[in-house]
Design a protein around this motif. Structure first.
Motif, PDB file in Angstrom:
ATOM      1  N   VAL A  10       0.942   7.547   4.609  1.00 61.19           N
ATOM      2  CA  VAL A  10       2.137   6.116   4.882  1.00 61.19           C
ATOM      3  C   VAL A  10       2.293   6.014   6.505  1.00 61.19           C
ATOM      4  CG1 VAL A  10       4.250   5.562   4.825  1.00 61.19           C
ATOM      5  CG2 VAL A  10       3.105   6.446   2.801  1.00 61.19           C
ATOM      6  N   LEU A  11       2.179   7.089   7.208  1.00 63.08           N
ATOM      7  CA  LEU A  11       2.269   6.931   8.698  1.00 63.08           C
ATOM      8  C   LEU A  11       1.084   6.134   9.362  1.00 63.08           C
ATOM      9  CD1 LEU A  11       3.673  10.257  10.230  1.00 63.08           C
ATOM     10  CD2 LEU A  11       4.845   7.943  10.090  1.00 63.08           C
ATOM     11  N   VAL A  12      -0.332   6.382   8.859  1.00 62.21           N
ATOM     12  CA  VAL A  12      -1.354   5.852   9.109  1.00 62.21           C
ATOM     13  C   VAL A  12      -1.157   4.277   8.773  1.00 62.21           C
ATOM     14  CG1 VAL A  12      -3.843   5.398   8.730  1.00 62.21           C
ATOM     15  CG2 VAL A  12      -2.784   7.825   9.084  1.00 62.21           C
ATOM     16  N   ASP A  13      -0.866   3.921   7.577  1.00 59.29           N
ATOM     17  CA  ASP A  13      -0.564   2.629   6.937  1.00 59.29           C
ATOM     18  C   ASP A  13       0.312   1.919   8.124  1.00 59.29           C
ATOM     19  OD1 ASP A  13      -0.573   0.541   5.308  1.00 59.29           O
ATOM     20  OD2 ASP A  13       1.399   1.224   4.434  1.00 59.29           O
ATOM     21  N   LEU A  14       1.494   2.592   8.464  1.00 62.91           N
ATOM     22  CA  LEU A  14       2.422   1.798   9.316  1.00 62.91           C
ATOM     23  C   LEU A  14       1.833   1.605  10.847  1.00 62.91           C
ATOM     24  CD1 LEU A  14       5.631   3.666   8.789  1.00 62.91           C
ATOM     25  CD2 LEU A  14       5.458   1.324   8.395  1.00 62.91           C
ATOM     26  N   ILE A  15       1.098   2.490  11.096  1.00 56.72           N
ATOM     27  CA  ILE A  15       0.388   2.466  12.415  1.00 56.72           C
ATOM     28  C   ILE A  15      -0.655   1.193  12.648  1.00 56.72           C
ATOM     29  CG2 ILE A  15      -1.235   3.270  14.084  1.00 56.72           C
ATOM     30  CD1 ILE A  15       0.164   6.246  13.557  1.00 56.72           C
ATOM     31  N   LEU A  16      -1.463   1.265  11.066  1.00 57.38           N
ATOM     32  CA  LEU A  16      -2.316  -0.049  11.159  1.00 57.38           C
ATOM     33  C   LEU A  16      -1.715  -1.184  11.070  1.00 57.38           C
ATOM     34  CD1 LEU A  16      -4.996   1.353   8.503  1.00 57.38           C
ATOM     35  CD2 LEU A  16      -5.439   0.872  11.008  1.00 57.38           C
ATOM     36  N   VAL A  17      -0.476  -1.166  10.471  1.00 61.17           N
ATOM     37  CA  VAL A  17       0.200  -2.557  10.558  1.00 61.17           C
ATOM     38  C   VAL A  17       0.476  -3.121  11.896  1.00 61.17           C
ATOM     39  CG1 VAL A  17       2.410  -3.849   9.826  1.00 61.17           C
ATOM     40  CG2 VAL A  17       0.996  -2.460   7.991  1.00 61.17           C
ATOM     41  N   ILE A  22       0.945  -1.257  -0.171  1.00 58.82           N
ATOM     42  CA  ILE A  22       0.156   0.048  -0.128  1.00 58.82           C
ATOM     43  C   ILE A  22       0.899   1.306  -0.091  1.00 58.82           C
ATOM     44  CG2 ILE A  22      -1.713   1.333   1.343  1.00 58.82           C
ATOM     45  CD1 ILE A  22      -3.011  -1.420   2.447  1.00 58.82           C
ATOM     46  N   ALA A  23       1.814   1.234   0.762  1.00 61.70           N
ATOM     47  CA  ALA A  23       2.855   2.522   1.027  1.00 61.70           C
ATOM     48  C   ALA A  23       3.549   2.632  -0.578  1.00 61.70           C
ATOM     49  CB  ALA A  23       3.939   2.295   2.000  1.00 61.70           C
ATOM     50  N   TYR A  24       3.962   1.514  -1.023  1.00 67.17           N
ATOM     51  CA  TYR A  24       4.504   1.450  -2.291  1.00 67.17           C
ATOM     52  C   TYR A  24       3.922   2.350  -3.502  1.00 67.17           C
ATOM     53  CZ  TYR A  24       7.470   0.198  -6.471  1.00 67.17           C
ATOM     54  OH  TYR A  24       8.392   0.195  -7.453  1.00 67.17           O
ATOM     55  N   TYR A  25       2.406   1.730  -3.232  1.00 66.86           N
ATOM     56  CA  TYR A  25       1.353   2.474  -4.329  1.00 66.86           C
ATOM     57  C   TYR A  25       1.348   3.889  -4.141  1.00 66.86           C
ATOM     58  CZ  TYR A  25      -3.074   3.005  -6.535  1.00 66.86           C
ATOM     59  OH  TYR A  25      -4.047   3.433  -7.283  1.00 66.86           O
ATOM     60  N   LEU A  26       0.976   4.153  -3.065  1.00 65.59           N
ATOM     61  CA  LEU A  26       0.832   5.680  -2.758  1.00 65.59           C
ATOM     62  C   LEU A  26       2.144   6.422  -3.061  1.00 65.59           C
ATOM     63  CD1 LEU A  26      -0.885   5.117   1.039  1.00 65.59           C
ATOM     64  CD2 LEU A  26      -1.921   5.857  -0.973  1.00 65.59           C
ATOM     65  N   VAL A  27       3.178   5.879  -2.738  1.00 62.03           N
ATOM     66  CA  VAL A  27       4.276   6.805  -3.085  1.00 62.03           C
ATOM     67  C   VAL A  27       4.557   6.854  -4.627  1.00 62.03           C
ATOM     68  CG1 VAL A  27       6.835   7.003  -2.872  1.00 62.03           C
ATOM     69  CG2 VAL A  27       5.435   6.496  -0.734  1.00 62.03           C
ATOM     70  N   MET A  28       4.405   5.675  -5.243  1.00 57.63           N
ATOM     71  CA  MET A  28       4.786   5.740  -6.797  1.00 57.63           C
ATOM     72  C   MET A  28       3.793   6.386  -7.471  1.00 57.63           C
ATOM     73  SD  MET A  28       7.819   4.320  -6.571  1.00 57.63           S
ATOM     74  CE  MET A  28       7.994   4.328  -8.521  1.00 57.63           C
ATOM     75  N   ASN A  29       2.479   6.487  -7.059  1.00 62.26           N
ATOM     76  CA  ASN A  29       1.341   6.787  -7.719  1.00 62.26           C
ATOM     77  C   ASN A  29       0.883   8.221  -7.587  1.00 62.26           C
ATOM     78  OD1 ASN A  29       0.140   4.408  -9.768  1.00 62.26           O
ATOM     79  ND2 ASN A  29       0.781   3.887  -7.989  1.00 62.26           N
ATOM     80  N   PHE A  30       1.313   8.760  -6.262  1.00 62.57           N
ATOM     81  CA  PHE A  30       0.684   9.996  -5.982  1.00 62.57           C
ATOM     82  C   PHE A  30       1.920  10.964  -5.506  1.00 62.57           C
ATOM     83  CE2 PHE A  30      -2.799   7.092  -4.911  1.00 62.57           C
ATOM     84  CZ  PHE A  30      -3.633   7.756  -5.938  1.00 62.57           C
ATOM     85  N   SER A  31       3.141  10.662  -5.265  1.00 60.26           N
ATOM     86  CA  SER A  31       4.325  11.511  -4.750  1.00 60.26           C
ATOM     87  C   SER A  31       5.416  11.338  -5.855  1.00 60.26           C
ATOM     88  CB  SER A  31       4.629  11.117  -3.532  1.00 60.26           C
ATOM     89  OG  SER A  31       4.016  11.129  -2.639  1.00 60.26           O
ATOM     90  N   TYR A  32       5.034  10.733  -7.084  1.00 61.81           N
ATOM     91  CA  TYR A  32       5.986  10.586  -8.298  1.00 61.81           C
ATOM     92  C   TYR A  32       7.325   9.918  -7.639  1.00 61.81           C
ATOM     93  CZ  TYR A  32       2.730  14.083  -9.826  1.00 61.81           C
ATOM     94  OH  TYR A  32       1.705  14.706 -10.174  1.00 61.81           O
ATOM     95  N   GLY A  33       7.259   9.012  -6.922  1.00 64.15           N
ATOM     96  CA  GLY A  33       8.367   8.221  -6.136  1.00 64.15           C
ATOM     97  C   GLY A  33       9.181   9.126  -5.197  1.00 64.15           C
ATOM     98  N   THR A  34       8.659  10.118  -4.868  1.00 67.21           N
ATOM     99  CA  THR A  34       9.511  10.667  -3.547  1.00 67.21           C
ATOM    100  C   THR A  34       8.478  11.115  -2.523  1.00 67.21           C
ATOM    101  OG1 THR A  34      10.878  11.800  -5.316  1.00 67.21           O
ATOM    102  CG2 THR A  34      10.733  12.768  -3.107  1.00 67.21           C
ATOM    103  N   LEU A  35       8.888  10.810  -1.474  1.00 65.07           N
ATOM    104  CA  LEU A  35       8.002  10.806  -0.091  1.00 65.07           C
ATOM    105  C   LEU A  35       8.515  12.079   0.698  1.00 65.07           C
ATOM    106  CD1 LEU A  35       6.012   9.176   1.805  1.00 65.07           C
ATOM    107  CD2 LEU A  35       7.646   8.458   2.839  1.00 65.07           C
ATOM    108  N   ILE A  36       7.514  12.908   0.419  1.00 66.17           N
ATOM    109  CA  ILE A  36       7.948  14.274   1.109  1.00 66.17           C
ATOM    110  C   ILE A  36       7.322  14.290   2.647  1.00 66.17           C
ATOM    111  CG2 ILE A  36       7.408  16.809   1.081  1.00 66.17           C
ATOM    112  CD1 ILE A  36       6.889  16.484  -1.963  1.00 66.17           C
ATOM    113  N   LEU A  37       8.272  14.687   3.554  1.00 69.11           N
ATOM    114  CA  LEU A  37       7.961  14.466   4.992  1.00 69.11           C
ATOM    115  C   LEU A  37       6.686  15.223   5.360  1.00 69.11           C
ATOM    116  CD1 LEU A  37       8.951  13.242   7.772  1.00 69.11           C
ATOM    117  CD2 LEU A  37      10.328  15.282   8.109  1.00 69.11           C
TER     118      LEU A  37
END
Length: 202
Positions: free
Chosen positions: A67-74, A44-59
């Protein structure tokens, strides 16, 4: 004949002492499920970053918060599943789920984990997030090793493997994501499967 009886008694006493000083009801299935959750969360995190942040994760971006919510859920799903399956195993064997030994286990597990979590939050706040994945692996490995003396000793081997992956991720930050997937996903599934057939299957 008496010698054999003495050896048997000593063996039984040793087993009783081991059970009283170690929490042995950890479920191998919980390790497998934690690995599965990590793989799904990573996808899910990979999909979000690659499709909505153009491969770059901005803090400070919205995708980073997702992505943080994703990690917390995991993490939450892993903890809940672990508690449920471990409680079920403890009841099956007539063991207490919350006693002095399990309290020591949780306390010693949380010390490196909480310290590591706070340190990661500090460096993220300073916009130094390149090593976050490596630090997660390292501190998680330290937590496993620290807790292993109060549980099944085999979990320390998983801890050593996580630390090695974390150090590798620190040396090769470009592969940090995939090493995180290997550590929290694949290794958990392998470890959980091994522990399940070694300790859970009678």
């Amino acid at each position: 004949m008496e010698s054999k009886d003495y050896l048997k008694d000593i063996s039984e006493i040793k087993n009783l002492m081991n059970k009283s000083s170690r929490f042995i009801s950890l479920s191998g299935l919980s390790g497998i499920m934690a690995g599965v959750y990590a793989l799904i969360g990573a996808a899910i995190a990979y999909y979000l970053v690659m499709n909505f942040s153009y491969g770059t994760l901005i803090l400070d971006g919205q995708i980073f918060r997702w992505v943080l919510v994703d990690l917390i859920l995991v993490a939450t799903l892993s903890i809940i599943t672990g508690i449920i399956l471990t409680t079920k195993k403890a009841k099956k064997h007539g063991s207490k789920i919350w006693d002095a030994t399990s309290k020591r286990l949780v306390f010693n597990f949380l010390i490196p984990l909480v310290v590591g979590g706070l340190y990661i939050l500090i460096i993220l706040n300073q916009q130094k997030y390149g090593q976050a994945g490596a630090l997660m692996l390292i501190f998680y490995g330290l937590a496993l090793i620290n807790a292993s003396k109060y549980s099944i000793g085999d979990i320390r081997y998983l801890g050593f493997a996580e630390i090695i992956l974390g150090l590798t991720a620190a040396l090769l930050p470009g592969y940090g994501f995939w090493l995180w997937v290997l550590g929290f996903g694949i290794l958990h599934i392998i470890y959980g499967t091994w522990m399940h057939f070694k300790y859970d299957v009678n």
